[in-house]
Design an enzyme around this catalytic site. Sequence first.
Site, PDB file in Angstrom:
ATOM      1  N   ASP A   1       3.583   8.169  -3.497  1.00  0.00           N
ATOM      2  CA  ASP A   1       4.876   8.249  -3.332  1.00  0.00           C
ATOM      3  C   ASP A   1       5.356   8.369  -4.563  1.00  0.00           C
ATOM      4  O   ASP A   1       5.117   7.670  -5.227  1.00  0.00           O
ATOM      5  CB  ASP A   1       5.606   7.521  -2.235  1.00  0.00           C
ATOM      6  CG  ASP A   1       7.046   7.657  -1.931  1.00  0.00           C
ATOM      7  OD1 ASP A   1       7.175   8.368  -0.918  1.00  0.00           O
ATOM      8  OD2 ASP A   1       7.505   6.980  -2.407  1.00  0.00           O
TER       9      ASP A   1
ATOM     10  N   TYR B   1      12.400   7.890 -10.533  1.00  0.00           N
ATOM     11  CA  TYR B   1      11.201   7.260 -11.017  1.00  0.00           C
ATOM     12  C   TYR B   1      10.831   7.565 -12.004  1.00  0.00           C
ATOM     13  O   TYR B   1      10.052   6.814 -13.108  1.00  0.00           O
ATOM     14  CB  TYR B   1      10.416   6.959  -9.522  1.00  0.00           C
ATOM     15  CG  TYR B   1      10.288   6.278  -8.632  1.00  0.00           C
ATOM     16  CD1 TYR B   1      11.684   5.522  -8.374  1.00  0.00           C
ATOM     17  CD2 TYR B   1       8.853   7.050  -7.826  1.00  0.00           C
ATOM     18  CE1 TYR B   1      11.440   5.251  -6.502  1.00  0.00           C
ATOM     19  CE2 TYR B   1       9.529   6.526  -6.412  1.00  0.00           C
ATOM     20  CZ  TYR B   1      10.977   5.639  -5.903  1.00  0.00           C
ATOM     21  OH  TYR B   1      10.958   5.482  -4.431  1.00  0.00           O
TER      22      TYR B   1
ATOM     23  N   LYS C   1      11.176  12.941  -4.042  1.00  0.00           N
ATOM     24  CA  LYS C   1      12.567  12.895  -3.720  1.00  0.00           C
ATOM     25  C   LYS C   1      13.190  13.639  -4.491  1.00  0.00           C
ATOM     26  O   LYS C   1      13.710  13.341  -5.325  1.00  0.00           O
ATOM     27  CB  LYS C   1      12.965  10.923  -3.114  1.00  0.00           C
ATOM     28  CG  LYS C   1      11.469  10.294  -2.566  1.00  0.00           C
ATOM     29  CD  LYS C   1      11.965   9.029  -2.426  1.00  0.00           C
ATOM     30  CE  LYS C   1      10.563   8.452  -1.991  1.00  0.00           C
ATOM     31  NZ  LYS C   1       9.796   7.907  -3.616  1.00  0.00           N
TER      32      LYS C   1
ATOM     33  N   HIS D   1      17.036  10.504  -1.228  1.00  0.00           N
ATOM     34  CA  HIS D   1      16.352   9.502  -1.437  1.00  0.00           C
ATOM     35  C   HIS D   1      17.436   8.666  -0.374  1.00  0.00           C
ATOM     36  O   HIS D   1      16.962   7.382  -0.172  1.00  0.00           O
ATOM     37  CB  HIS D   1      16.258   9.543  -2.866  1.00  0.00           C
ATOM     38  CG  HIS D   1      15.330   8.318  -3.576  1.00  0.00           C
ATOM     39  ND1 HIS D   1      14.508   8.661  -4.139  1.00  0.00           N
ATOM     40  CD2 HIS D   1      15.151   6.995  -3.136  1.00  0.00           C
ATOM     41  CE1 HIS D   1      13.359   7.446  -4.859  1.00  0.00           C
ATOM     42  NE2 HIS D   1      14.488   6.276  -3.492  1.00  0.00           N
TER      43      HIS D   1
ATOM     44  N   LYS E   1       2.889  -0.608  -3.909  1.00  0.00           N
ATOM     45  CA  LYS E   1       2.418  -0.491  -5.322  1.00  0.00           C
ATOM     46  C   LYS E   1       1.846  -1.393  -5.992  1.00  0.00           C
ATOM     47  O   LYS E   1       2.344  -3.030  -5.896  1.00  0.00           O
ATOM     48  CB  LYS E   1       4.448  -0.284  -5.569  1.00  0.00           C
ATOM     49  CG  LYS E   1       3.630   0.060  -7.116  1.00  0.00           C
ATOM     50  CD  LYS E   1       4.556  -1.340  -8.220  1.00  0.00           C
ATOM     51  CE  LYS E   1       4.455  -1.458  -9.427  1.00  0.00           C
ATOM     52  NZ  LYS E   1       4.723  -2.145 -10.139  1.00  0.00           N
ATOM     53  N   SER E   2       1.210  -1.293  -6.434  1.00  0.00           N
ATOM     54  CA  SER E   2       0.854  -1.983  -7.769  1.00  0.00           C
ATOM     55  C   SER E   2      -0.273  -1.817  -9.045  1.00  0.00           C
ATOM     56  O   SER E   2      -0.593  -0.661  -8.702  1.00  0.00           O
ATOM     57  CB  SER E   2      -1.003  -2.999  -6.971  1.00  0.00           C
ATOM     58  OG  SER E   2      -1.495  -3.875  -7.575  1.00  0.00           O
ATOM     59  N   VAL E   3      -0.008  -1.776 -10.420  1.00  0.00           N
ATOM     60  CA  VAL E   3      -0.636  -1.505 -10.998  1.00  0.00           C
ATOM     61  C   VAL E   3      -2.106  -2.185 -11.244  1.00  0.00           C
ATOM     62  O   VAL E   3      -2.755  -1.827 -12.434  1.00  0.00           O
ATOM     63  CB  VAL E   3      -0.248  -1.213 -12.404  1.00  0.00           C
ATOM     64  CG1 VAL E   3       0.350  -0.266 -11.498  1.00  0.00           C
ATOM     65  CG2 VAL E   3       0.504  -2.842 -12.976  1.00  0.00           C
TER      66      VAL E   3
ATOM     67  N   ARG F   1      -5.523  -5.586  -6.946  1.00  0.00           N
ATOM     68  CA  ARG F   1      -4.827  -5.421  -5.587  1.00  0.00           C
ATOM     69  C   ARG F   1      -4.903  -3.766  -4.767  1.00  0.00           C
ATOM     70  O   ARG F   1      -4.795  -3.824  -3.943  1.00  0.00           O
ATOM     71  CB  ARG F   1      -3.558  -5.891  -6.244  1.00  0.00           C
ATOM     72  CG  ARG F   1      -3.499  -6.957  -6.739  1.00  0.00           C
ATOM     73  CD  ARG F   1      -2.073  -7.273  -7.311  1.00  0.00           C
ATOM     74  NE  ARG F   1      -1.527  -8.586  -7.188  1.00  0.00           N
ATOM     75  CZ  ARG F   1      -0.275 -10.045  -7.819  1.00  0.00           C
ATOM     76  NH1 ARG F   1       0.682  -8.155  -9.259  1.00  0.00           N
ATOM     77  NH2 ARG F   1      -0.361 -10.490  -7.724  1.00  0.00           N
TER      78      ARG F   1
ATOM     79  N   ASN G   1      -5.501  -3.660  -0.940  1.00  0.00           N
ATOM     80  CA  ASN G   1      -3.768  -3.085  -0.288  1.00  0.00           C
ATOM     81  C   ASN G   1      -5.190  -1.551   0.136  1.00  0.00           C
ATOM     82  O   ASN G   1      -4.578  -1.502   1.372  1.00  0.00           O
ATOM     83  CB  ASN G   1      -3.392  -2.367  -1.266  1.00  0.00           C
ATOM     84  CG  ASN G   1      -2.883  -3.769  -1.840  1.00  0.00           C
ATOM     85  OD1 ASN G   1      -2.999  -5.283  -1.146  1.00  0.00           O
ATOM     86  ND2 ASN G   1      -1.967  -3.396  -2.810  1.00  0.00           N
TER      87      ASN G   1
END
Length: 278
Positions: A46, A51, A76, A109, A232-234, A238, A242
């Site tokens: 997504d 972004y 979006k 959006h 979301k995670s970088v 995680r 997730n």
Amino acid sequence: MSTVPTIALNNGVSIPQLGFGVYQVPPEDTKEATLTAFEVGYRHIDTAEMYRNERGVGEALRESGLDRSEVFVTSKLNNGFHAHDDAIAAFEESLEVLGFDYLDLFLIHWPLPGIDIDFVETWKALEEVYRDGRAKAIGVSNFQANHIRRLVQETDVVPAVNQIEVHPYLTNDDVRAVNAEHGIATEAWSPIAQGLVLDDPVITGIAKAHGKTPAQVVLRWHVQRGDIVFPKSVTRSRVEENFDLFDFELSDSDLGLITALDKGQRTGPNPDEFNWIP
Ligand code: NAD
């Protein structure tokens, strides 16, 4: 490989119920973060023009060796492009930056109810890119119940999804119910409220009882409610955590306790008041 269930959208297109969100992932880190998500098994990304990281998503897909058809990608329309011709041009720009010849899902959006351009005009532009096949599905984001009702009454294509803020402190069940009434799938953004709900004693208690983490419990709650999520995670651990949601099940009592945490608390803007153009 993936254990992620899919949901059939109202036009028959199939979407993985769990994806990877890239909001606030810096553009220069997006390719790596997305490649990590692909390695872990995510097949749904997504992103958004807002972004500024669509390019990294497209690069990751090409570098991963996956076929375009194996990954579901959403983008979006940014807020400055609601006029019909601007919306078509912005869609084409998103495709070009991603390096794709189609998007799986393209969303408005924000509804921007206070600007001069009516979102019904914007939606008609999205209907065109849907009809010509360059968007396999189209939908909206941050639309309130009255916005959804207007679109359904005044246009031809019912949105496939409405992507809205949903988490235990903002269950947003009124909008979810209107979505369901019209066959519109709910996508829950900020599914763990950007971490805010993870210390809640109800959630930590349920997590302990299941031997899972608070984030897994909250994401599992969304999945069992039937919503689509893309945390979301970088951080690789995680990103893995997730994704690991499909070996346990919350009871009806667990689900009810989490839903009862609702206090109407937003982490993001109120869509009725948000008219920001970047
Ligand atoms: P989120 O609820 O997914 O939370 C992300 C934050 O939580 C991360 O920055 C990280 O700090 C933390 N986190 C992630 N996994 C964790 C874990 N397992 N344990 C502990 N902490 C963890 O919030 P989000 O990024 O705002 O939302 C997810 C996605 O939803 C976005 O990336 C974007 O794709 C979408 N989104 C859409 C809109 C919209 O207007 N349509 C708005 C916001 C977000």
